[in-house]
Design an enzyme around this catalytic site. Sequence first.
Site, short mmCIF file in Angstrom:
data_model
loop_
_atom_site.label_atom_id
_atom_site.label_comp_id
_atom_site.label_asym_id
_atom_site.label_seq_id
_atom_site.Cartn_x
_atom_site.Cartn_y
_atom_site.Cartn_z
N SER A 277 56.71 82.32 20.97
CA SER A 277 56.90 83.63 21.57
C SER A 277 58.38 83.88 21.82
O SER A 277 59.11 82.99 22.27
CB SER A 277 56.14 83.73 22.90
OG SER A 277 56.48 84.91 23.60
N LYS A 278 58.81 85.10 21.52
CA LYS A 278 60.20 85.46 21.79
C LYS A 278 60.51 85.39 23.28
O LYS A 278 61.66 85.25 23.69
CB LYS A 278 60.48 86.87 21.26
CG LYS A 278 60.39 86.97 19.75
CD LYS A 278 60.65 88.39 19.25
CE LYS A 278 60.53 88.47 17.74
NZ LYS A 278 60.76 89.84 17.23
N ARG A 279 59.46 85.46 24.10
CA ARG A 279 59.67 85.37 25.55
C ARG A 279 60.05 83.96 25.98
O ARG A 279 60.53 83.75 27.09
CB ARG A 279 58.40 85.83 26.29
CG ARG A 279 58.15 87.33 26.21
CD ARG A 279 57.02 87.74 27.13
NE ARG A 279 55.75 87.18 26.72
CZ ARG A 279 54.93 87.74 25.84
NH1 ARG A 279 55.27 88.88 25.28
NH2 ARG A 279 53.78 87.18 25.52
N GLN A 280 59.83 82.98 25.09
CA GLN A 280 60.24 81.62 25.42
C GLN A 280 61.75 81.53 25.55
O GLN A 280 62.27 80.69 26.28
CB GLN A 280 59.77 80.64 24.33
CG GLN A 280 58.26 80.43 24.30
CD GLN A 280 57.83 79.56 23.14
OE1 GLN A 280 56.93 79.88 22.41
NE2 GLN A 280 58.50 78.43 22.95
#
Length: 509
Positions: A277-280
Amino acid sequence: MKTLLVRALRLCVPPGKRGCSGGVQKEIRVRFAPSPTGFLHLGGLRTALYNYLFAKKHGGAFILRLEDTDQSRLVPGAADGIEDMLEWAGIPPDESPRQGGPHGPYVQSKRLTLYHEVVQTLLESGAAYRCFCTPQRLELLKKEAFRSRQTPRYDNRCRHLTTNQVQEKLSQSLPFVVRFQLSTGPQAFQDMVYGWTQHDVASVEGDPVILKGDGFPTYHLANVVDDNHMAVTHVLRGEEWLISTTKHLLLYRALGWKPPLYAHLPLLLNKDGSKLSKRQGDIFIQHYEQKGYLADTLLDIITNCGSGFAGNQMGRTLPQLIQQYDLGSTSTHSALLDLDKLPEFNRVHLTRWIDDADTRVQLVSQLQTLLQEKYRDVTFDKEYIERILLLRRGHLCMLTDLLCPNYAYLWIRPSVRMEDLHLLSSEASGIGSLTVRLLQNNHNDMSLEMLNKELRSHLQQLRATKYSTSMKVLRLALSGLETGPSVVEMMLSLGPQESISRLQNALSR
């Protein structure tokens, strides 16, 4: 599957070579086509790498094309950032927005005239039609589907408008999109990874939009048009596009074009099976570059966990990856990425870089810059930095490890009091004096083996202090540390003159 692979291999003859029939074989051309709605991440790098490996394995061309048709989601700097990271990773495209090429422009927003011409062709043939449905009506259709516990889909209402009805709406300047008319029934095709696949998309989806109201094409149209006009022979992309391939093949058929061969790559997942996830935050390539990881490390670890190779082995270089890559052995299972192993992968590649004279020069220059930023008033000699790297190779996971407090003694002199040395041994002065004498007598003949042997022999004269205690005294005097590399390695790192100066300085205090 074998039939398809044989066909693919026939296409893999380098340009200019002739087959048995006497015809010139097509050059292998693959493309990586990200959307600049974000920066390059590990999943994107893996797709780009597999395309690059396939192209170089067969003497073909690797193309970078930016699919920026969703103008509302563009991220400033992402377009340049993607190409920057491909170049940093050592897999630069042969044709791209920056490099140019015979099939440009390589940014979709600059190819709108071409898309409009193709759309007009589809409209005239009846394969596409204008849809005047308002966003409000489409939202009602979606809500009604959810209420009925069905999958939302367009009901193809505008497909049945007459020519007069369409002209009337156009005369009223009503906004519209263009939709492609899907054929009913399952459409089978052979994927180079998943084998024979078929989807009856018309049974689960409405006719897809191919030209939006803002005049920009959707992915479905743009990728087909661009792949055809850029002479792409093989499409290697993520498995999330597998179902959409049927729509793309229907577009090829409607336009009378020959489609490329398709190979859909399994997803790259976290080691627990969850999606990257790009949120990582730590999946972007810039993150690893800024942390000091080598590009070779990233290329190695994202292929080590996947398929396309005979076996998983740590430490493969890009030339080895090109040589070993086999698209035909790609598995359909998702690849699990264990980022906890990243430091160990980097240790292996950093060791190789230090061993190689050419890449070692790059590391010396990088470390010199880092040291000057950290210790602004100190000048660092390149030969000294190179000696440190050679002595610590195999122990370092990151080049920046040498900037940690435990290695500060290599770059600045520690402040050590004689009282602290005497707390370790009452013979601290004797330990220091004997060692200084040893270094002075062997100034031009210092080696790990010699120093170990001679140091033990000299310090045995001190009967009241154990050898291990003597090492603690010397380590503290040389580095200010109670633990760390061996004393002999410290002396070799610092050199005889600096080691003598530090020991005498500690004794004088």
